[in-house]
Write a protein that holds these residues in place. Structure first.
Motif, PDB file in Angstrom:
ATOM      1  N   GLU A  78       3.255   6.565  10.039  1.00 41.57           N
ATOM      2  CA  GLU A  78       3.111   7.879   9.416  1.00 41.57           C
ATOM      3  C   GLU A  78       3.668   7.864   7.992  1.00 41.57           C
ATOM      4  OE1 GLU A  78       5.057  10.463  12.135  1.00 41.57           O
ATOM      5  OE2 GLU A  78       3.381  10.492  13.572  1.00 41.57           O
ATOM      6  N   LYS A  79       4.772   7.173   7.791  1.00 43.65           N
ATOM      7  CA  LYS A  79       5.333   7.044   6.447  1.00 43.65           C
ATOM      8  C   LYS A  79       4.376   6.262   5.542  1.00 43.65           C
ATOM      9  CE  LYS A  79      10.188   7.137   7.903  1.00 43.65           C
ATOM     10  NZ  LYS A  79      11.444   6.340   7.987  1.00 43.65           N
ATOM     11  N   ALA A  80       3.730   5.246   6.107  1.00 40.76           N
ATOM     12  CA  ALA A  80       2.775   4.445   5.332  1.00 40.76           C
ATOM     13  C   ALA A  80       1.596   5.296   4.876  1.00 40.76           C
ATOM     14  CB  ALA A  80       2.297   3.260   6.165  1.00 40.76           C
ATOM     15  N   ALA A  81       1.108   6.173   5.771  1.00 40.26           N
ATOM     16  CA  ALA A  81      -0.006   7.051   5.407  1.00 40.26           C
ATOM     17  C   ALA A  81       0.397   8.010   4.282  1.00 40.26           C
ATOM     18  CB  ALA A  81      -0.469   7.837   6.628  1.00 40.26           C
ATOM     19  N   ASN A  82       1.625   8.495   4.335  1.00 33.01           N
ATOM     20  CA  ASN A  82       2.108   9.387   3.275  1.00 33.01           C
ATOM     21  C   ASN A  82       2.239   8.641   1.949  1.00 33.01           C
ATOM     22  OD1 ASN A  82       2.291  11.591   5.019  1.00 33.01           O
ATOM     23  ND2 ASN A  82       4.409  11.136   5.587  1.00 33.01           N
ATOM     24  N   ARG A  83       2.677   7.404   2.018  1.00 35.87           N
ATOM     25  CA  ARG A  83       2.772   6.599   0.786  1.00 35.87           C
ATOM     26  C   ARG A  83       1.377   6.370   0.201  1.00 35.87           C
ATOM     27  NH1 ARG A  83       6.564   3.655   3.858  1.00 35.87           N
ATOM     28  NH2 ARG A  83       5.021   2.052   4.333  1.00 35.87           N
ATOM     29  N   PHE A  84       0.418   6.177   1.067  1.00 35.42           N
ATOM     30  CA  PHE A  84      -0.962   5.979   0.621  1.00 35.42           C
ATOM     31  C   PHE A  84      -1.448   7.187  -0.170  1.00 35.42           C
ATOM     32  CE2 PHE A  84      -5.382   7.075   1.530  1.00 35.42           C
ATOM     33  CZ  PHE A  84      -6.046   5.979   1.007  1.00 35.42           C
ATOM     34  N   ASN A 212     -10.958   5.643  -7.500  1.00 34.71           N
ATOM     35  CA  ASN A 212     -11.911   5.739  -6.386  1.00 34.71           C
ATOM     36  C   ASN A 212     -12.034   4.424  -5.638  1.00 34.71           C
ATOM     37  OD1 ASN A 212     -12.569   8.422  -6.594  1.00 34.71           O
ATOM     38  ND2 ASN A 212     -14.398   8.102  -7.848  1.00 34.71           N
ATOM     39  N   GLN A 213     -12.075   3.322  -6.399  1.00 32.67           N
ATOM     40  CA  GLN A 213     -12.215   2.005  -5.777  1.00 32.67           C
ATOM     41  C   GLN A 213     -10.998   1.674  -4.914  1.00 32.67           C
ATOM     42  OE1 GLN A 213     -12.386  -1.289  -8.553  1.00 32.67           O
ATOM     43  NE2 GLN A 213     -13.631  -2.513  -7.166  1.00 32.67           N
ATOM     44  N   LYS A 217     -11.071   1.338  -0.694  1.00 29.42           N
ATOM     45  CA  LYS A 217     -10.652   0.081  -0.073  1.00 29.42           C
ATOM     46  C   LYS A 217      -9.437   0.287   0.820  1.00 29.42           C
ATOM     47  CE  LYS A 217      -9.275  -4.662  -1.166  1.00 29.42           C
ATOM     48  NZ  LYS A 217      -9.017  -5.639  -2.257  1.00 29.42           N
ATOM     49  N   ALA A 218      -8.460   1.026   0.303  1.00 25.86           N
ATOM     50  CA  ALA A 218      -7.242   1.258   1.078  1.00 25.86           C
ATOM     51  C   ALA A 218      -7.530   2.087   2.323  1.00 25.86           C
ATOM     52  CB  ALA A 218      -6.196   1.961   0.210  1.00 25.86           C
ATOM     53  N   ASN A 221      -9.155  -0.190   4.901  1.00 26.57           N
ATOM     54  CA  ASN A 221      -8.266  -1.239   5.418  1.00 26.57           C
ATOM     55  C   ASN A 221      -7.012  -0.708   6.091  1.00 26.57           C
ATOM     56  OD1 ASN A 221     -10.002  -3.192   4.439  1.00 26.57           O
ATOM     57  ND2 ASN A 221      -8.891  -3.459   2.519  1.00 26.57           N
ATOM     58  N   ARG A 222      -6.594   0.493   5.696  1.00 28.20           N
ATOM     59  CA  ARG A 222      -5.291   0.959   6.167  1.00 28.20           C
ATOM     60  C   ARG A 222      -5.333   2.290   6.912  1.00 28.20           C
ATOM     61  NH1 ARG A 222      -1.670  -1.353   2.340  1.00 28.20           N
ATOM     62  NH2 ARG A 222      -2.436  -3.442   1.869  1.00 28.20           N
ATOM     63  N   ILE A 223      -5.908   3.315   6.255  1.00 26.61           N
ATOM     64  CA  ILE A 223      -5.765   4.663   6.792  1.00 26.61           C
ATOM     65  C   ILE A 223      -6.384   4.814   8.176  1.00 26.61           C
ATOM     66  CG2 ILE A 223      -6.491   7.053   6.482  1.00 26.61           C
ATOM     67  CD1 ILE A 223      -4.054   6.301   4.912  1.00 26.61           C
ATOM     68  N   ASP A 224      -7.596   4.329   8.355  1.00 25.72           N
ATOM     69  CA  ASP A 224      -8.231   4.441   9.676  1.00 25.72           C
ATOM     70  C   ASP A 224      -7.401   3.725  10.732  1.00 25.72           C
ATOM     71  OD1 ASP A 224     -10.254   5.888   8.535  1.00 25.72           O
ATOM     72  OD2 ASP A 224     -11.629   4.197   8.342  1.00 25.72           O
ATOM     73  N   PHE A 225      -6.860   2.571  10.359  1.00 25.84           N
ATOM     74  CA  PHE A 225      -6.003   1.813  11.278  1.00 25.84           C
ATOM     75  C   PHE A 225      -4.727   2.590  11.605  1.00 25.84           C
ATOM     76  CE2 PHE A 225      -2.184  -0.940  11.065  1.00 25.84           C
ATOM     77  CZ  PHE A 225      -2.254  -1.507  12.321  1.00 25.84           C
ATOM     78  N   LEU A 226      -4.097   3.153  10.577  1.00 24.58           N
ATOM     79  CA  LEU A 226      -2.876   3.926  10.796  1.00 24.58           C
ATOM     80  C   LEU A 226      -3.147   5.164  11.639  1.00 24.58           C
ATOM     81  CD1 LEU A 226      -1.325   3.647   7.221  1.00 24.58           C
ATOM     82  CD2 LEU A 226      -0.559   2.464   9.287  1.00 24.58           C
TER      83      LEU A 226
END
Length: 456
Positions: A78-84, A212-213, A217-218, A221-226
């Motif tokens: 959850e912290k990682a998603a907020n950092r994103f 946007n790019q 990409k992030a 690679n990340r948000i859906d996984f998180l």
């Protein structure tokens, strides 16, 4: 490896000799020897448990339950998603420095998508109650502004940011309105892109394109996984999800490691390493087999789980420059666990003379039997009084004596004529361990009078 881990070596384990292992097994069931051998192996496995915990702790904090591991991973995700989202905000703000935020925006492209969200809310009291939050108020204000023709780039971007946060919320993923909001988010993005392309200068276009790019990409690679992690209600479900990815080539673990802060992932690596060797409940005390686990670390369990890990998973968990200094310790743990798990596979000696040497080094008067009837028969059937029982067990569990035997493999195994000189070195073992004086003297006498078939 034994010495570096601080684990007392056992002759059968470090030599890989079937004869030596048979001698240990024989001593373990002989009158007077059983208690000594069992206590010695219990001590060795206790030392291995301490070494395992020490190494795991060097990787990171060891969480002592599946629930704690799951709780840690979920909170860190959850912290990682907020950092994103915070990073995305910074990138987009950089683009605005070169663009007038009050630039008028044509909202024709988003009219249908906006209607698909607003219509259900207007027609369903239940949905109105559920979605009567700040995002919906923003949408309502946005619709009023659009009707008055007062929609600016800043307003569209504010709506898109709000919708993006809603889409990234674990509580909203899978909701019946999720698809409609995702469609609106896409339409808002296209409207902003078109406006930048038509009305912004080169600097703003470049910064906007870069933002946007990075976001696309992030997110992939990340948000859906998180979000997959955040959606799981119970900590145990999160832990099982992480564990399920250990055998899939490591892709899930790579994503997790890239998403979490290094210190957050340290706890995952340390805990997983610790759990790899957790003994089964039935193996929490020493059994009849001297290779059974005496404590909560089981060499057999560790090697079974270690072998199941895909190479990519091992690298994702324990690789990289952050852990490079710890890798040798991990290799030592694997080697020692393998030796104690199945000592006869530790090394594959095909040289007959060396096998005979190993049998004769401890069987003394039984060397003729080793030469004619095989190494195992020599170890079990040796007539020397030292071979079995209390005295033999004391020698087999002496670290100095075990080291003398392993040194003999390198010296006498390569130069048979050095045997008398190597035998004389037992005096140094006696000097360090005077309580073995009688047993060592019996051993020397037996070996001096025994035939030496390995020299023939």
């Amino acid at each position: 490896s034994f010495q570096r881990l601080g684990v007392t070596p056992r002759a059968g384990a470090v030599t890989g000799s079937a004869g030596m292992q048979s001698a240990e097994q024989a001593a373990a069931v002989a009158p007077g020897g059983s208690q000594v051998m069992h206590a010695a192996y219990e001590n060795t496995l206790g030392e291995l448990t301490a070494a395992s915990k020490r190494i795991s702790g060097r990787f990171g904090p060891v969480l002592d339950s599946t629930e704690k591991l799951g709780t840690h991973v979920k909170a860190a995700s959850e912290k990682a998603a907020n950092r994103f989202m915070a990073n995305a905000e910074v990138l987009y703000n950089n683009a605005y420095r070169n663009f007038d935020r009050n630039t008028p925006v044509d909202i024709t492209e988003i009219a249908d998508a906006l209607e698909s969200v607003i219509r259900p809310l207007a027609s369903s009291p239940r949905l109105q109650r559920r979605f009567a939050g700040e995002h919906e108020k923003l949408l309502s204000d946005f619709v009023e502004d659009a009707a008055e023709g007062a929609v600016t780039f800043a307003a569209v971007r504010q709506i898109r940011t709000a919708i993006g946060k809603k889409l990234n919320s674990p509580l909203f993923v899978g909701d019946e309105q999720h698809a409609a909001y995702a469609s609106l988010y896409g339409a808002l993005t296209k409207t902003l892109d078109d406006t930048i392309a038509a009305k912004a200068g080169p600097a703003a276009q470049k910064a906007w394109g870069r933002a946007n790019q990075w976001y696309a990409k992030a997110r992939a690679n990340r948000i859906d996984f998180l979000n997959d992690i955040a959606k799981k209600e119970l900590p145990e479900q999160v832990a099982r999800y992480i564990q399920s990815g250990m055998n899939d080539g490591g892709s899930l673990l790579k994503k997790l490691r890239k998403s979490l802060l290094p210190e957050e992932f340290d706890a995952v690596a340390g805990t997983v390493l610790h759990q790899l060797g957790r003994a089964k409940p039935s193996a929490q005390s020493l059994g009849d087999d001297i290779f059974d686990a005496a404590t909560d670390f089981s060499p057999n369990t560790f090697m079974t789980n270690w072998s199941k890990l895909a190479p990519e998973s091992k690298n994702a968990l324990f690789g990289g420059t952050r852990y490079i200094k710890l890798r040798p310790h991990l290799d030592d743990l694997a080697k020692v666990s393998e030796a104690l798990k199945d000592a006869d596979k530790f090394r594959n000696y095909s040289n007959t003379a060396r096998n005979l040497l190993w049998g004769s080094l401890f069987t003394g008067g039984g060397a003729n039997l080793a030469y004619s009837g095989g190494l195992e028969a020599a170890a079990i059937g040796a007539g020397t009084a030292v071979t079995l029982g209390f005295g033999g067990a004391k020698l087999l569990t002496s670290p100095r004596f075990v080291r003398w035997i392993t040194d003999g493999m390198r010296t006498v195994g390569d130069d048979a004529t050095s045997w008398p000189r190597h035998l004389s070195r037992l005096i140094t073992v006696q000097a360090v361990e005077p309580h073995l004086k009688e047993e060592l003297q019996q051993y020397r006498d037996a070996m001096r009078s025994a035939p030496r078939p390995w020299m023939q």
